[in-house]
Each structure stands twice: as structure tokens, then as C-alpha cells.
Design a protein around this motif. Structure first.
Motif, PDB file in Angstrom:
ATOM      1  N   ARG A   1      24.043  12.590  55.534  1.00 21.85           N
ATOM      2  CA  ARG A   1      25.125  12.514  54.543  1.00 21.85           C
ATOM      3  C   ARG A   1      26.293  11.656  55.004  1.00 21.85           C
ATOM      4  NH1 ARG A   1      25.540  17.755  51.816  1.00 21.85           N
ATOM      5  NH2 ARG A   1      23.450  18.562  51.764  1.00 21.85           N
TER       6      ARG A   1
ATOM      7  N   LEU B   1      20.870  24.860  57.834  1.00 22.44           N
ATOM      8  CA  LEU B   1      22.088  24.339  58.420  1.00 22.44           C
ATOM      9  C   LEU B   1      22.065  24.572  59.923  1.00 22.44           C
ATOM     10  CD1 LEU B   1      24.767  23.168  57.241  1.00 22.44           C
ATOM     11  CD2 LEU B   1      25.689  25.441  57.522  1.00 22.44           C
ATOM     12  N   LEU B   2      22.325  23.542  60.686  1.00 19.53           N
ATOM     13  CA  LEU B   2      22.458  23.749  62.132  1.00 19.53           C
ATOM     14  C   LEU B   2      23.940  23.640  62.477  1.00 19.53           C
ATOM     15  CD1 LEU B   2      21.163  24.175  64.907  1.00 19.53           C
ATOM     16  CD2 LEU B   2      20.955  21.716  65.107  1.00 19.53           C
ATOM     17  N   MET B   3      24.451  22.446  62.451  1.00 19.23           N
ATOM     18  CA  MET B   3      25.871  22.171  62.656  1.00 19.23           C
ATOM     19  C   MET B   3      26.540  23.108  63.659  1.00 19.23           C
ATOM     20  SD  MET B   3      28.610  21.225  59.798  1.00 19.23           S
ATOM     21  CE  MET B   3      27.369  20.612  58.676  1.00 19.23           C
ATOM     22  N   LEU B   4      26.154  22.954  64.896  1.00 17.25           N
ATOM     23  CA  LEU B   4      26.576  23.862  65.955  1.00 17.25           C
ATOM     24  C   LEU B   4      27.461  23.088  66.916  1.00 17.25           C
ATOM     25  CD1 LEU B   4      25.663  26.746  66.540  1.00 17.25           C
ATOM     26  CD2 LEU B   4      23.875  25.792  67.988  1.00 17.25           C
TER      27      LEU B   4
ATOM     28  N   ALA C   1      25.971  19.587  67.243  1.00 14.64           N
ATOM     29  CA  ALA C   1      24.555  19.355  67.010  1.00 14.64           C
ATOM     30  C   ALA C   1      24.337  19.385  65.509  1.00 14.64           C
ATOM     31  CB  ALA C   1      23.732  20.443  67.694  1.00 14.64           C
ATOM     32  N   LEU C   2      23.758  18.320  64.969  1.00 13.96           N
ATOM     33  CA  LEU C   2      23.494  18.228  63.535  1.00 13.96           C
ATOM     34  C   LEU C   2      22.007  17.998  63.307  1.00 13.96           C
ATOM     35  CD1 LEU C   2      26.249  15.729  62.285  1.00 13.96           C
ATOM     36  CD2 LEU C   2      26.402  18.206  62.473  1.00 13.96           C
ATOM     37  N   ARG C   3      21.475  18.653  62.281  1.00 12.41           N
ATOM     38  CA  ARG C   3      20.122  18.298  61.890  1.00 12.41           C
ATOM     39  C   ARG C   3      20.156  16.955  61.191  1.00 12.41           C
ATOM     40  NH1 ARG C   3      16.620  23.527  59.929  1.00 12.41           N
ATOM     41  NH2 ARG C   3      16.105  24.219  62.029  1.00 12.41           N
TER      42      ARG C   3
ATOM     43  N   ASP D   1      15.618  14.585  65.735  1.00 11.79           N
ATOM     44  CA  ASP D   1      16.142  15.694  64.945  1.00 11.79           C
ATOM     45  C   ASP D   1      16.077  16.942  65.809  1.00 11.79           C
ATOM     46  OD1 ASP D   1      16.961  17.336  62.939  1.00 11.79           O
ATOM     47  OD2 ASP D   1      15.076  17.318  61.826  1.00 11.79           O
ATOM     48  N   PRO D   2      17.161  17.606  66.106  1.00  6.71           N
ATOM     49  CA  PRO D   2      18.528  17.287  65.719  1.00  6.71           C
ATOM     50  C   PRO D   2      19.178  16.187  66.570  1.00  6.71           C
ATOM     51  CG  PRO D   2      18.463  19.296  67.020  1.00  6.71           C
ATOM     52  CD  PRO D   2      17.044  18.853  66.848  1.00  6.71           C
ATOM     53  N   LEU D   3      20.429  15.874  66.217  1.00  7.23           N
ATOM     54  CA  LEU D   3      21.230  14.889  66.935  1.00  7.23           C
ATOM     55  C   LEU D   3      22.479  15.574  67.473  1.00  7.23           C
ATOM     56  CD1 LEU D   3      21.135  12.466  63.936  1.00  7.23           C
ATOM     57  CD2 LEU D   3      20.189  11.805  66.145  1.00  7.23           C
TER      58      LEU D   3
ATOM     59  N   TYR E   1      20.120  23.798  70.498  1.00  5.35           N
ATOM     60  CA  TYR E   1      19.854  22.402  70.122  1.00  5.35           C
ATOM     61  C   TYR E   1      18.438  22.004  70.524  1.00  5.35           C
ATOM     62  CZ  TYR E   1      19.830  17.351  71.024  1.00  5.35           C
ATOM     63  OH  TYR E   1      19.478  16.029  71.087  1.00  5.35           O
TER      64      TYR E   1
ATOM     65  N   HIS F   1      19.001  15.913  58.422  1.00  7.24           N
ATOM     66  CA  HIS F   1      19.376  15.869  56.998  1.00  7.24           C
ATOM     67  C   HIS F   1      20.875  16.124  56.804  1.00  7.24           C
ATOM     68  CE1 HIS F   1      20.095  20.102  55.912  1.00  7.24           C
ATOM     69  NE2 HIS F   1      19.275  20.366  56.903  1.00  7.24           N
ATOM     70  N   GLU F   2      21.510  16.746  57.794  1.00  3.37           N
ATOM     71  CA  GLU F   2      22.971  16.905  57.736  1.00  3.37           C
ATOM     72  C   GLU F   2      23.642  15.572  58.077  1.00  3.37           C
ATOM     73  OE1 GLU F   2      22.627  21.504  59.326  1.00  3.37           O
ATOM     74  OE2 GLU F   2      23.588  20.015  60.596  1.00  3.37           O
TER      75      GLU F   2
ATOM     76  N   LEU G   1      28.892  22.056  70.420  1.00  5.20           N
ATOM     77  CA  LEU G   1      28.462  22.120  71.817  1.00  5.20           C
ATOM     78  C   LEU G   1      29.713  22.037  72.677  1.00  5.20           C
ATOM     79  CD1 LEU G   1      25.534  19.526  71.500  1.00  5.20           C
ATOM     80  CD2 LEU G   1      25.424  21.999  71.201  1.00  5.20           C
TER      81      LEU G   1
ATOM     82  N   LEU H   1      31.127  19.597  57.344  1.00  2.00           N
ATOM     83  CA  LEU H   1      31.186  18.327  58.080  1.00  2.00           C
ATOM     84  C   LEU H   1      32.607  17.775  58.062  1.00  2.00           C
ATOM     85  CD1 LEU H   1      27.866  16.587  56.930  1.00  2.00           C
ATOM     86  CD2 LEU H   1      28.440  17.299  59.255  1.00  2.00           C
TER      87      LEU H   1
ATOM     88  N   ASP I   1      15.812  23.812  68.329  1.00  2.00           N
ATOM     89  CA  ASP I   1      15.933  23.746  66.871  1.00  2.00           C
ATOM     90  C   ASP I   1      14.681  23.171  66.220  1.00  2.00           C
ATOM     91  OD1 ASP I   1      17.644  24.006  64.448  1.00  2.00           O
ATOM     92  OD2 ASP I   1      17.171  21.874  64.324  1.00  2.00           O
ATOM     93  N   ARG I   2      14.134  22.146  66.852  1.00  2.00           N
ATOM     94  CA  ARG I   2      12.958  21.486  66.296  1.00  2.00           C
ATOM     95  C   ARG I   2      11.769  22.462  66.239  1.00  2.00           C
ATOM     96  NH1 ARG I   2      11.956  17.288  63.043  1.00  2.00           N
ATOM     97  NH2 ARG I   2       9.730  16.939  63.151  1.00  2.00           N
TER      98      ARG I   2
ATOM     99  N   ILE J   1      27.626  22.260  53.069  1.00  2.67           N
ATOM    100  CA  ILE J   1      27.289  21.476  54.265  1.00  2.67           C
ATOM    101  C   ILE J   1      28.280  20.329  54.441  1.00  2.67           C
ATOM    102  CG2 ILE J   1      25.550  19.981  55.331  1.00  2.67           C
ATOM    103  CD1 ILE J   1      23.388  21.646  54.064  1.00  2.67           C
TER     104      ILE J   1
END
Lengths: 623, 88
Positions: B84, A433-436, B76-78, B64-66, A320, B80-81, A438, B42, A323-324, B38
Motif C-alpha cells: 500500500r 495484519l502483521l505490522m509489528l 515488520a510488515l507483511r 514476505d514479511p519485510l 518476524y 500486502h501491507e 521491532l 501505517l 510469520d511466513r 491497516i
């Protein structure tokens, strides 16, 4: 295998981080077999255990997934195995759905999808001890009734913690033939997913489950560890500490191994008459393999840190944080975990890129993975640092550790640079895509840590005993024959095949300061980087003078090479793609020769360039 | 409130998005826009209409990310994810 009638094939299915692997370890102990599924490089983990009744179980640990509609290769395997669609992989006869008892909703939703597969299912609420400590009370009877499957509690981290599961499995009969997959099974649609969420919520309400509040300790830890500034500082400090530890903690066991190897070589030298056999054993096998084995303590320490960080739940937070930074060069934060694994070895790292859904991201991650300093490079670095960098302390810092940190950093920085160039060439594309997830923090489990370390040690020793041993013997042969002509003045190795080959190569390598001994060592080092160290040991051991044999290799090269050559070789090893196994894995992962060849060319070019600059600059500065 | 994630009835930008929240803010999910892998993921991890969410952390400099808490898990979402996700 299948001739034994009473054997039940069980597959573990669950979300990522649900404690599935811990449960797998609890049930099977060290009786595990790790391989790949045919045709794809998804790791296949199987283990066998027997219940008290004597019945045997074949347990398959399937990759973690959130649903049966896959977004990655790993998740596709889970679906395909569960449906019996994978060639040579009989369909499991029972599914054990592993749920983290403290996070039930997503697990239960997955259970509802899995239920439609038409296989007997047992749901286990793992980490039930933690759940109870946090005051969760769940009506397992109600949940079981609603789900139509037994619901049990397990504590994978405690001895006997899976007994309830074993007892339940004992009650299941082995079907006469594999169960056919349900006709017309289709991937769940988005609205079905929403419906199963609602259904899971309804069932959990009936069972008296309440969504866990985030504990104040976790909230506090996250506030610090995920803070953009404090968190970054802690991450950098942590990585720095790890590399310091790799060097300072490993010192005494390494001295011990070194002394043992030397004593063994002396013993052989004393026991055997002078001749080819004595030379082969003492110079080829013991000196060669010994100089690689000596790095085992460092590799164990590095892996211990990686495994502990992984177990603690910290790694996704590091992803996280980064990522940036990684996104700015076109990589996904998800690339962090494969790249971190690559510090141990690029092969599992490259295989771990399968969790990156975007193909372009994945290719770039694969291409830069070998720039992460793998443990096979550690022997080479360690040897050169010991030879050329003085042992000096600056406060808490140690100069040798500092240089090691710089080398690691150079690898990371060049990886970012290469990824950035790749992004420029491939053109901008931003949908990564990150969507990790935690997960909650937890203390690393010592048993899992020990099993993981044992696996890594076994692989390393198998390499040392297999490919490295074979190459050492081959190199000894090439370095010993043909014998020098009568009346020759130089050391015997100069006249051998290896000597001739090395001298030919040395012409190309002279501008970067490499002598023919280094050129010889680089050849077997193509098979595996750490072999170069053993090869140097063999080359110098065979270079004749008894003095060179009895002093440590590092002091020999320190006196034979200039500082510029030593530093140039260090720079070379930051980049050189000297690992055939890595290239083979890249070919398999990318389905062709294009990317492995690209990798080979760009890494050799960078290695030559870096060594050239380092050599020339050092010469200029030293003059 | 529409639970159907489809492009056709995508609300205009005046609708509230998750990305407008600050760290520590709580809200409920109204719907997830788009219908692609994506958005699918979600929804799978719990961003369904009515789900309570909380912004746990955001990264400097551009948020970014959050890190978002949903249904007892944290993701953890970017940006742009997260973009949505429309909130109620």
C-alpha cells in the motif's frame, strides 16, 4: 479507599515497548494488583505507592497504544479508560505519558492526541540515560512550552530514577471530583493523524531532536538474527537450549524439594498415631501437593527465559522469522507471542491473542494455544520421562531432554496442522495484519525479571495451595472410603469410590493401555493437568505397601507399567484438554460455548487417537 | 504530490511501491493507498508523505514479511501491507 482524601489517580499511557511497565514497576514495586476490566478480559494492572509527603497514588498501567483510535481490544480499553467510559473505573485524574527518549516522534504524536482529552498530563522521557549515552540532547524546556505540559526525564531501570516524576505529581492537586470528558470528543481522522505527525516533527525540531541513526551494533545483530537462514538456525538452537536448561538446571533444586517433602511426610507419619488424620496429612496433603511443588524450579527457569527474551526485544524478531511459516497455515506472525506464552500457561497466552486484530486469526490461535506444552504439563512429562526414558548422554545432548524436545515439537507441529485444517474449513482469507514493531535490543533488566518471576511463582504456589490442595483432599477421601470389606485381599484403594470409578473408566481407556490407577488420576487432572501427578502419588501411596510409599513415584510406575503405557500417556498429554480454567477462559474470550466445546471435543479425539497409535506401535515394536 | 490517502486517485501500478525496493535501499513515502484500519495504522506509525524509509531485511523465499525502518523505528510488515505504500 476513596474515603482517603489525598489520593491521586494516575494512568500511564504510552506506545508498546516504551518502558511503561518498567516505570510502573519502579514506582509501585511489588505492590501491584493484576485483574481484568469488568466484562472484557483485558488485563488491568494497578499499583499503589506513597510519596514522602504521605500522599498516596493509585497508578494504572494502561495497555500500550499508538493512537486513540483503537485496532485491538487492548487499545480500546486505553481510550475508554482515558475517557471515563469504563463502568466502575473512575476516570484518571492525571495522565503520565511515557515516551522512550530514544524514539520520540511517535510518542510525541500520541501526546498531542492525549492532550485533547482535557486531563492534566505529564510527559516523561524514559530511558533518558540511554538517550544521553547515545549523544541525544533535547531541549526539554522548549518541548514543554510547545506541548503545554511538563516534560521530565526518568530512568525506570535505576533506583530513584522516577524521583523527578514523583516530585512533579506532588505538585498536582487532587481534583474535588472526577474531570468530565470533553464534550464531542471524536476519534482522530487519518488527515488529523498526518497533521499531528507534522506538528510533532515541528516541535521536535524546535527542541533540537535528531532522529536516531541505527547503531552499527543493532544493524549487525539484525543482519544475523533476522537472516532467513542464520536467524532461523539461531532461533531453533535457542529454543532447544531453553528446553535442555529446563531439565538439566532444575535437577538439583528439585532433588532438594523432593527430599524435603519426603522428610516432612516421614516426620508426620512418625509424630501421629495411625489413623485417618495421619493418612490424610501424609498421603493426601503432603504427598499430593509435594509432587506438584517439586516442579517449581522448572517452571521458574522456563519463565525466566521467556521474560528475558521478551525484555531483550528478541521476541518480535522471532515473530518476524516465523510469520511466513505461520502464514502458510493461516496464522499471523503476531500469534507467535501468545503461542510462546502458552508454553508457560495457555491462559495468559489466550488472553494475549487480543493483540491479533483479525477475528478469525484470533479464534484459530485460541483453539491451538492449548497444544503448546504448558508448564502444567511439565510435571507429567517430567515424571513419565524420568520413569521410562533412560538417563543417557549423546555428546552434548541428553536423551531425556531430547524426548522432552520431541514432545514440545509434537505439540507445535499438531498446532500448525490443526490451524491448517481450520484454514481449509473456513476458506481462504489472506488479509492478516502483521505490522509489528521491532524495538532496539536491550539487556533484560534484572529487577523487572525478578518481579515477573515472583508474580508467576506466586500464582503457581497459590494454585498448589488452593485448587490442587482441595482436589488432593477430595481425592484422598474418594480413594480411602469406603474401607475395604473384611477379608479383602487387594490394596484398599481398589474398593474405594475412586477405585470403582477408575475401573469403570478403565474399560474405555484399556485400548490405549491405561490401567485403573491412571484412569483415577485423569479425573482430578481435569481440573489442572499437573494434579494428575499428585493424584498418581496419592493413588500409589494409598495402594498400601510401605515399599511403594518410600520409593519415588517414578520408580513405582516404572515397575508397574509397561513402556507402551508410559509412552501412550505421554502422547495423551500432548493433546488432552485437561484444564477447566483454559476452557473457562476460552468461553469468556469468545463469548459463548461454541469454541470451548469444539476445543474439548477435538482435543480429546486427538489425545485418544495419539495414545492409541503410540500404545499399539510400541507394543508391536517391543514384541 | 497528494497527501490524501483515498481510493479515487489511486495511481496505476506503474507507480513505485515500497515492495519494489531491495534490502538496504532507501526512499521517501509518497502516500499510503486505501482508507482502512491497516492503512490507518501505517500512517499512525509514521508512513506519512515525505518520511524517509529503509528496507532493513526481508524474509526468504518471497520477501514476505519485510522489516522497514521509518522515523527511527523499525516495523515488520507483511508484503500486502507494504504494497500500500507508494514511494516518491
Amino acid at each position: 479507599m476513596s474515603a482517603e482524601t489525598a489520593e491521586l489517580r494516575v494512568a500511564l499511557v504510552g506506545l508498546p515497548n516504551c518502558g511503561k511497565t518498567a516505570l510502573f514497576n519502579r514506582l509501585t514495586g511489588s505492590r501491584q494488583k493484576v485483574a481484568n476490566y469488568p466484562g472484557v478480559t483485558v488485563e488491568r494492572k494497578e499499583g499503589i505507592f506513597a510519596a514522602a509527603s504521605g500522599r498516596r497514588y493509585r497508578l494504572l498501567d494502561l495497555p500500550g497504544t499508538y493512537s486513540l483510535k483503537p485496532t485491538t481490544l487492548d487499545e480500546a480499553i486505553t481510550r475508554d479508560v482515558a475517557l471515563g467510559r469504563v463502568a466502575h473505573e473512575p476516570r484518571p485524574e492525571t495522565i503520565v505519558l511515557v515516551a522512550d527518549a530514544t524514539h520520540l516522534p511517535l510518542s510525541l504524536r500520541l501526546a498531542l492526541e492525549v492532550r485533547r482529552l482535557g486531563l492534566p498530563m505529564v510527559m516523561v522521557l524514559n530511558m533518558s540515560d540511554v538517550a544521553r549515552r547515545r549523544g541525544f540532547a533535547i531541549d526539554r524546556e522548549a518541548l514543554s512550552r510547545e506541548l503545554g505540559a511538563p516534560v521530565l526525564e526518568t530512568v525506570a531501570t535505576r533506583s530513584g530514577g522516577a524521583d523527578a516524576l514523583i516530585a512533579e505529581l506532588e505538585r498536582l492537586a487532587v481534583p474535588a471530583q472526577p474531570l468530565a470528558s470533553p464534550a464531542g470528543w471524536q476519534e482522530p481522522t487519518a488527515s488529523e493523524v498526518t497533521a499531528t505527525h507534522a506538528e510533532a516533527a515541528r516541535m521536535l525540531e524546535l527542541a533540537g531532536y535528531r532522529e536516531p541513526l541505527r547503531s552499527r551494533a543493532v544493524a549487525m545483530a539484525d543482519r544475523i538474527l533476522m537472516n532467513p537462514f542464520a536467524g532461523m538456525l539461531i532461533l531453533a538452537t535457542l529454543l532447544f537450549f531453553v528446553f535442555q536448561a529446563v531439565f538439566s538446571w532444575a535437577a538439583w533444586p528439585m532433588d532438594l524439594i523432593d527430599a524435603g517433602v519426603t522428610a516432612l511426610a516421614e516426620l508426620v507419619r512418625g509424630a501421629l498415631p495411625d489413623g485417618p488424620l495421619r493418612s490424610l496429612l501424609a498421603d493426601g496433603v503432603i504427598a499430593g501437593v509435594g509432587s506438584v511443588i517439586v516442579f517449581l524450579p522448572q517452571i521458574v527457569i522456563l519463565f525466566a527465559f521467556i521474560l528475558a527474551l521478551e525484555d531483550s526485544g528478541y521476541l518480535p524478531r522471532a515473530a518476524y522469522l516465523l510469520d511466513r511459516v505461520m502464514g502458510s497455515v493461516g496464522l499471523s506472525g503476531r500469534a507467535f507471542i501468545p503461542l510462546l506464552s502458552s508454553f508457560a500457561c495457555a491462559i495468559p497466552g489466550i488472553m494475549a491473542t487480543r493483540t491479533i486484530p483479525n477475528l478469525r486469526d484470533r479464534i484459530v490461535t485460541i483453539l491451538v494455544a492449548p497444544l503448546m506444552t504448558c508448564s502444567a504439563r511439565l510435571p507429567v512429562y517430567a515424571l513419565l520421562i524420568a520413569a521410562f526414558i533412560p538417563q543417557r548422554d549423546f555428546g552434548v545432548f541428553n536423551l531425556q531432554g531430547l524426548v522432552l524436545f520431541v514432545l514440545y515439537f509434537a505439540g507445535v507441529a499438531s498446532a500448525l496442522l490443526v490451524a491448517w485444517v481450520a484454514k481449509l474449513i473456513a476458506g481462504g482469507q489472506s488479509n492478516h495484519l502483521l505490522m509489528l514493531e521491532l524495538p532496539d535490543y536491550q539487556w533484560p533488566n534484572l529487577r523487572n525479571l525478578a518481579l515477573g518471576l515472583w508474580e508467576k511463582t506466586r500464582v503457581f504456589l497459590a494454585r498448589a495451595g488452593g485448587i490442587i490442595l482441595a482436589l488432593m483432599v477430595l481425592l484422598w477421601f474418594l480413594s480411602t472410603y469406603p474401607a475395604p470389606p473384611v477379608g479383602a485381599t487387594g490394596p484398599a484403594i481398589e474398593y474405594s469410590f475412586a477405585g470403582q470409578l477408575g475401573k469403570a473408566l478403565a474399560i474405555v481407556l484399556a485400548p490405549i493401555g491405561f490401567n485403573w490407577q491412571i484412569a483415577i488420576a485423569l479425573i482430578p487432572g481435569l481440573a489442572a493437568r499437573e494434579v494428575a501427578v499428585g493424584a498418581l502419588g496419592t493413588v500409589y501411596a494409598l495402594s498400601g505397601d510401605e515399599e511403594a510409599v518410600s520409593t519415588a513415584l517414578s520408580s513405582v510406575i516404572a515397575s508397574e507399567w509397561g513402556l507402551a503405557t508410559g509412552l501412550a500417556l505421554l502422547a495423551w498429554y500432548v493433546f488432552a484438554p485437561q484444564c477447566l480454567a483454559t476452557l473457562a477462559v476460552v468461553r469468556r474470550e469468545t463469548n459463548g460455548w461454541r469454541y470451548p466445546l469444539l476445543m474439548l471435543v477435538y482435543l480429546f479425539a486427538l489425545a485418544y487417537l495419539a495414545a492409541f497409535v503410540t500404545y499399539r506401535v510400541t507394543l508391536a515394536v517391543a514384541a | 504530490m497528494s497527501a490524501d490517502p483515498s481510493r479515487a486517485d489511486a495511481p496505476p501500478d506503474s507507480h513505485r511501491r515500497l515492495t519494489m525496493l531491495a534490502v538496504g535501499d532507501r526512499a521517501r513515502v509518497a502516500l499510503v493507498l486505501e482508507d482502512d484500519p491497516i492503512s490507518r495504522r501505517l500512517i499512525e506509525v509514521g508512513f506519512v508523505p515525505g518520511a524517509a524509509i529503509e528496507v532493513i531485511a526481508s524474509m526468504w523465499p518471497a520477501a514476505d514479511p519485510l522489516a522497514i525502518r521509518v522515523g527511527g523505528s523499525t516495523f515488520a510488515l507483511r508484503r500486502h501491507e507494504a504494497e500500500r505504500i507508494v514511494i516518491a
